[in-house]
Design an enzyme around this catalytic site. Structure first.
Site, PDB file in Angstrom:
ATOM      1  N   ASP A   3      38.083  51.206  43.008  1.00  0.00           N
ATOM      2  CA  ASP A   3      38.396  52.619  43.202  1.00  0.00           C
ATOM      3  C   ASP A   3      37.178  53.520  43.043  1.00  0.00           C
ATOM      4  O   ASP A   3      36.981  54.456  43.826  1.00  0.00           O
ATOM      5  CB  ASP A   3      39.526  53.057  42.268  1.00  0.00           C
ATOM      6  CG  ASP A   3      39.261  52.700  40.814  1.00  0.00           C
ATOM      7  OD1 ASP A   3      38.321  51.933  40.548  1.00  0.00           O
ATOM      8  OD2 ASP A   3      40.001  53.191  39.935  1.00  0.00           O
ATOM      9  N   ILE A  29      39.888  42.748  41.816  1.00  0.00           N
ATOM     10  CA  ILE A  29      40.944  41.821  41.394  1.00  0.00           C
ATOM     11  C   ILE A  29      42.144  42.578  40.840  1.00  0.00           C
ATOM     12  O   ILE A  29      43.210  41.996  40.656  1.00  0.00           O
ATOM     13  CB  ILE A  29      40.429  40.808  40.345  1.00  0.00           C
ATOM     14  CG1 ILE A  29      40.049  41.497  39.034  1.00  0.00           C
ATOM     15  CG2 ILE A  29      39.269  39.995  40.898  1.00  0.00           C
ATOM     16  CD1 ILE A  29      39.698  40.524  37.906  1.00  0.00           C
ATOM     17  N   ASP A  30      41.987  43.876  40.598  1.00  0.00           N
ATOM     18  CA  ASP A  30      43.088  44.679  40.049  1.00  0.00           C
ATOM     19  C   ASP A  30      44.163  44.980  41.090  1.00  0.00           C
ATOM     20  O   ASP A  30      45.283  45.343  40.731  1.00  0.00           O
ATOM     21  CB  ASP A  30      42.564  46.004  39.496  1.00  0.00           C
ATOM     22  CG  ASP A  30      41.610  45.820  38.331  1.00  0.00           C
ATOM     23  OD1 ASP A  30      41.489  44.682  37.841  1.00  0.00           O
ATOM     24  OD2 ASP A  30      40.968  46.810  37.922  1.00  0.00           O
ATOM     25  N   GLY A  75      42.891  45.352  34.662  1.00  0.00           N
ATOM     26  CA  GLY A  75      43.776  46.234  35.407  1.00  0.00           C
ATOM     27  C   GLY A  75      43.787  47.606  34.793  1.00  0.00           C
ATOM     28  O   GLY A  75      44.680  47.936  34.015  1.00  0.00           O
ATOM     29  N   ARG A  76      42.788  48.424  35.142  1.00  0.00           N
ATOM     30  CA  ARG A  76      42.656  49.747  34.522  1.00  0.00           C
ATOM     31  C   ARG A  76      43.735  50.712  35.010  1.00  0.00           C
ATOM     32  O   ARG A  76      44.374  51.409  34.225  1.00  0.00           O
ATOM     33  CB  ARG A  76      41.270  50.332  34.825  1.00  0.00           C
ATOM     34  CG  ARG A  76      41.044  51.704  34.214  1.00  0.00           C
ATOM     35  CD  ARG A  76      39.713  52.280  34.655  1.00  0.00           C
ATOM     36  NE  ARG A  76      38.604  51.460  34.222  1.00  0.00           N
ATOM     37  CZ  ARG A  76      38.057  51.503  33.003  1.00  0.00           C
ATOM     38  NH1 ARG A  76      38.562  52.327  32.086  1.00  0.00           N
ATOM     39  NH2 ARG A  76      37.042  50.730  32.692  1.00  0.00           N
ATOM     40  N   GLU A 135      45.125  45.672  30.328  1.00  0.00           N
ATOM     41  CA  GLU A 135      44.146  46.493  29.603  1.00  0.00           C
ATOM     42  C   GLU A 135      44.351  47.984  29.851  1.00  0.00           C
ATOM     43  O   GLU A 135      43.998  48.823  29.020  1.00  0.00           O
ATOM     44  CB  GLU A 135      42.728  46.099  30.001  1.00  0.00           C
ATOM     45  CG  GLU A 135      42.384  46.376  31.462  1.00  0.00           C
ATOM     46  CD  GLU A 135      40.938  46.070  31.818  1.00  0.00           C
ATOM     47  OE1 GLU A 135      40.217  45.540  30.949  1.00  0.00           O
ATOM     48  OE2 GLU A 135      40.543  46.353  32.965  1.00  0.00           O
ATOM     49  N   TYR A 200      36.397  38.328  33.069  1.00  0.00           N
ATOM     50  CA  TYR A 200      35.195  37.991  33.835  1.00  0.00           C
ATOM     51  C   TYR A 200      35.278  36.607  34.454  1.00  0.00           C
ATOM     52  O   TYR A 200      34.676  36.342  35.500  1.00  0.00           O
ATOM     53  CB  TYR A 200      33.959  38.108  32.945  1.00  0.00           C
ATOM     54  CG  TYR A 200      33.657  39.535  32.553  1.00  0.00           C
ATOM     55  CD1 TYR A 200      33.275  40.468  33.508  1.00  0.00           C
ATOM     56  CD2 TYR A 200      33.794  39.973  31.239  1.00  0.00           C
ATOM     57  CE1 TYR A 200      33.019  41.781  33.177  1.00  0.00           C
ATOM     58  CE2 TYR A 200      33.548  41.282  30.882  1.00  0.00           C
ATOM     59  CZ  TYR A 200      33.151  42.194  31.858  1.00  0.00           C
ATOM     60  OH  TYR A 200      32.913  43.497  31.521  1.00  0.00           O
ATOM     61  N   LEU A 202      37.654  35.457  35.996  1.00  0.00           N
ATOM     62  CA  LEU A 202      38.392  35.589  37.246  1.00  0.00           C
ATOM     63  C   LEU A 202      37.575  36.276  38.330  1.00  0.00           C
ATOM     64  O   LEU A 202      37.815  36.071  39.520  1.00  0.00           O
ATOM     65  CB  LEU A 202      39.681  36.397  37.011  1.00  0.00           C
ATOM     66  CG  LEU A 202      40.539  35.992  35.803  1.00  0.00           C
ATOM     67  CD1 LEU A 202      41.824  36.808  35.791  1.00  0.00           C
ATOM     68  CD2 LEU A 202      40.834  34.513  35.824  1.00  0.00           C
ATOM     69  N   ARG A 203      36.607  37.084  37.934  1.00  0.00           N
ATOM     70  CA  ARG A 203      35.826  37.845  38.916  1.00  0.00           C
ATOM     71  C   ARG A 203      34.738  37.005  39.574  1.00  0.00           C
ATOM     72  O   ARG A 203      34.269  37.352  40.650  1.00  0.00           O
ATOM     73  CB  ARG A 203      35.181  39.062  38.246  1.00  0.00           C
ATOM     74  CG  ARG A 203      36.182  40.012  37.632  1.00  0.00           C
ATOM     75  CD  ARG A 203      35.665  41.414  37.517  1.00  0.00           C
ATOM     76  NE  ARG A 203      34.403  41.520  36.814  1.00  0.00           N
ATOM     77  CZ  ARG A 203      33.790  42.681  36.564  1.00  0.00           C
ATOM     78  NH1 ARG A 203      34.352  43.803  36.971  1.00  0.00           N
ATOM     79  NH2 ARG A 203      32.666  42.729  35.905  1.00  0.00           N
TER      80      ARG A 203
END
Length: 223
Positions: A3, A29-30, A75-76, A135, A200, A202-203
């Site tokens: 974003d 990834i979010d 997931g911010r 998160e 991290y 997962l990224r």
């Protein structure tokens, strides 16, 4: 990018005009960008696939050495990743910011949900399990509550004004509160809690087939 990168790309394009073509592809990834219905961001499917493997291993370990794993997923702005991981891995509780429908969240509310799951499973003779927290719940909590958790320290923020969630040990605070409640209930000899961040890993994982094909199409379209 995600974003923030999408916003920067649109800002650059608006300022430069037709002098430079700016292309942004939805990488996060979010899975929290406003794309057409059913269209994910690339990296999301890979993150879920890899993350589920990690969580299933934790799930197995929680039974062999009885304990509750409190897992924090990235997931911010949205709980898509946490929810997908929890569903696919069979977590006993998954908590995401959307559960509160935009209102302020208190630390006690989160802990009450976790504690309720712990007690239910313990009563059933299963003092073990896995709980997944997004998160982004932290972003829904008031600043005063966050500073109370950190002992009065100001919460660090990045240049975009976002809380540095990787430095904020949210699941550790939840873990400590669970230990306190277990001791208060005379269950500290029965209940064990371990916190774990899954992010991290997962990224940087090798992409699954879906993301490989998806990014090839995006690259072709961008060029």
């Amino acid at each position: 990018g995600g974003d923030d990168t999408a916003y920067l790309a649109s800002t650059v394009a608006a300022h430069i005009g037709s002098g430079l073509r700016v292309v942004h592809v939805p990488k996060t990834i979010d899975n929290d960008l406003p794309l057409p219905e059913g269209q994910p961001t690339f990296g999301f499917h890979t993150a879920v696939e890899v993350g589920v493997g990690i969580l299933r291993s934790l799930q197995e370990d929680s039974q062999t050495a009885p304990r509750f794993f409190i897992v924090e997923a990235m997931g911010r702005q949205a709980g898509h990743l946490a929810l997908a991981l929890g569903k696919a891995a069979g977590a006993h509780l998954t908590v995401i910011p959307e559960d509160w429908k935009g209102r302020t969240v208190t630390f006690k509310e989160v802990c009450d949900l976790v504690w309720g799951t712990v007690i239910k499973r313990t009563v059933l003779g299963k003092p073990y399990g896995m709980i997944v927290l997004a998160e982004g719940i932290v972003e829904s909590m008031p600043e005063s509550a966050l500073e109370e958790l950190t002992g009065g320290r100001t919460v660090d923020r990045d240049p975009h004004g976002h809380i540095r969630l990787d430095d904020f040990e949210f699941t550790r605070y939840v873990r400590d509160e669970m230990r306190r409640r277990a001791e208060e209930a005379s269950l500290s000899g029965v209940l064990r809690f371990t916190d774990k961040k899954v992010g991290y890993e997962l990224r940087c994982a090798d992409p699954v087939a879906f993301d490989i094909m998806y990014t090839r199409d995006l690259g072709y379209g961008a060029v």
